[in-house]
Design an enzyme around this catalytic site. Structure first.
Site, short mmCIF file in Angstrom:
data_model
loop_
_atom_site.label_atom_id
_atom_site.label_comp_id
_atom_site.label_asym_id
_atom_site.label_seq_id
_atom_site.Cartn_x
_atom_site.Cartn_y
_atom_site.Cartn_z
N GLU A 1 20.41 -15.36 63.68
CA GLU A 1 20.39 -15.52 65.15
C GLU A 1 20.89 -16.88 65.62
O GLU A 1 21.60 -16.98 66.61
CB GLU A 1 18.98 -15.28 65.69
CG GLU A 1 18.57 -13.82 65.66
CD GLU A 1 17.23 -13.58 66.35
OE1 GLU A 1 17.15 -13.68 67.59
OE2 GLU A 1 16.25 -13.30 65.64
N HIS B 1 14.42 -6.30 39.87
CA HIS B 1 14.49 -4.89 39.51
C HIS B 1 15.64 -4.15 40.20
O HIS B 1 15.74 -2.94 40.10
CB HIS B 1 13.15 -4.21 39.82
CG HIS B 1 12.01 -4.87 39.07
ND1 HIS B 1 11.62 -4.49 37.82
CD2 HIS B 1 11.23 -5.94 39.40
CE1 HIS B 1 10.63 -5.27 37.40
NE2 HIS B 1 10.37 -6.16 38.35
N LYS C 1 20.32 -4.36 73.87
CA LYS C 1 19.17 -4.12 74.76
C LYS C 1 19.64 -3.55 76.10
O LYS C 1 19.00 -2.68 76.67
CB LYS C 1 18.36 -5.41 74.96
CG LYS C 1 17.53 -5.80 73.72
CD LYS C 1 16.62 -7.01 73.94
CE LYS C 1 15.76 -7.31 72.71
NZ LYS C 1 14.91 -8.49 72.80
O1 PA5 Z 1 14.53 -14.25 68.56
C1 PA5 Z 1 14.76 -13.34 69.35
O2 PA5 Z 1 15.21 -13.54 70.48
C2 PA5 Z 1 14.46 -11.89 68.95
O3 PA5 Z 1 14.32 -11.77 67.57
C3 PA5 Z 1 13.19 -11.42 69.68
O4 PA5 Z 1 12.07 -12.10 69.18
C4 PA5 Z 1 13.04 -9.91 69.55
O5 PA5 Z 1 14.12 -9.26 70.12
C5 PA5 Z 1 11.73 -9.40 70.19
O6 PA5 Z 1 11.57 -9.91 71.47
P1 PA5 Z 1 10.16 -10.53 71.89
O7 PA5 Z 1 9.90 -11.66 70.93
O8 PA5 Z 1 10.33 -11.00 73.29
O9 PA5 Z 1 9.17 -9.42 71.75
#
Ligand code: PA5
Length: 322
Positions: free
Chosen positions: A207, A223, A317
């Site tokens: 990310e 494994h 999303k």
């Molecule tokens: O780091 C991020 O932005 C994502 O991995 C979010 O954590 C994920 O999409 C879930 O969203 P939230 O943390 O708002 O529940």
């Protein structure tokens, strides 16, 4: 982002505001639901406490969940559909729920039912609020009576102690920068005995640095994953192995890591080890997580990418809402 990553020990010191009605949980089993940056809380609590905790990263509670189980819902935004769907399952089953969030639908729906909500500060990206989310999770377990004061204090001591590594972990002459430079333009492959540590490294590299990364847990790696280094041929010139080690790894895992390093040394472009610092298992886990967060930041800089850019997640999303 770097300021927020560096504030990890400070985040771990915070106390969440608690809304709704408190209760004591005398049961053993807890389901902890959450995705991405929020889902990392459940991984950590399971690895650390080694208790009857089921981590849920999806839409539904497993079919073996019962009304007497406790369900903890972690969503930084409070609007993640998978986590809200688990909340619905929990309500249908009649479970008691606890939420950890900065707001959103999760807060509203929880308060409507008088369930406790542990609030984390708004204005962050979920993954950079990990210290807040994690502390809220540990604090919630203490308030519920699921962990005792001594266990809680071990966490508090560890989170204070990791601040002493702040100077050594930051800056362009730090080991975090060095690892980022080694994996630059390569395929980082992360190995650890701890799912919470390895998955956090992978997810942060994905990310923050918009970079491919792979994680495999030890000893399971031995494994299957170990056989995957022949094809495609470019793997030899691109794969870079990072072994994340702690003093608390199983003795046979320590031995297995040494042997695997030797077996794979000619099949990959390079290998590094990160040895955790700290006086307790939880401190070493926090150290490695912080280390990885910084690696992901430096890799983003080296990749000339914006660590906040998660265009594909946003597009996905948005399209799901059509
Ligand atoms: O780091 C991020 O932005 C994502 O991995 C979010 O954590 C994920 O999409 C879930 O969203 P939230 O943390 O708002 O529940």
């Amino acid at each position: 982002m770097i300021e927020n990553i560096l504030s990890f020990p400070k985040q771990l010191k915070f106390f969440p505001e608690v809304k709704g009605k408190f209760f004591e949980y005398k049961g053993d089993r807890i389901f902890i639901a959450g995705m991405g940056g929020s889902g990392a809380v459940g991984d950590f609590l399971l690895d650390w406490l080694k208790r009857d905790i089921v981590v849920v990263k999806g839409y539904n509670l497993p079919s073996f969940a019962r009304s007497e189980d406790l369900v903890i819902l972690v969503s930084y935004s409070g609007n993640t559909e998978e986590t809200l769907s688990v909340f619905e399952d929990a309500l249908k089953l009649g479970c008691r729920c606890v939420s950890i969030t900065s707001g959103g639908k999760l807060e509203t729906l929880s308060l409507n039912r008088d369930f406790p909500v542990f609030k984390v500060p708004t204005g962050y990206h979920p993954r950079e609020a990990y210290g807040y989310l994690l502390k809220a999770g540990v604090y919630a377990l203490k308030v519920l009576g699921y962990i005792d004061r001594d266990t809680y204090n071990v966490f508090v001591e560890a989170s204070e102690a990791i601040n002493r590594y702040k100077d050594s972990l930051q800056g362009e002459d730090s080991p975090t920068y060095e690892i980022a430079a080694k994996i630059y333009r390569r395929l980082p492959i992360i190995y650890s005995q701890y799912i919470s540590v390895g998955v956090r490294w992978k997810n942060q590299i994905n990310e923050n640095a918009n970079n491919f990364a792979h994680f495999s847990i030890f000893p399971e790696q031995n494994h299957n994953d170990i056989e995957g280094f022949d094809f495609p041929e470019f793997i030899k010139d691109k794969a870079y192995l990072i072994f994340l080690k702690t003093d608390y790894d199983h003795p046979r895992v320590k031995r297995r890591m040494e042997i695997v390093k030797d077996i794979l040394k000619d099949d990959v472009v390079g290998i590094s080890e990160v040895n955790a610092e700290g006086n307790s298992e939880v401190e070493q886990m926090l150290y490695l997580i912080w280390f990885g967060d910084l690696v992901s930041y430096w890799l983003a800089i080296q990749n000339s990418t914006d660590p906040y850019r998660i265009d594909r997640i946003r597009t996905l999303k948005r399209k799901l809402q059509l």
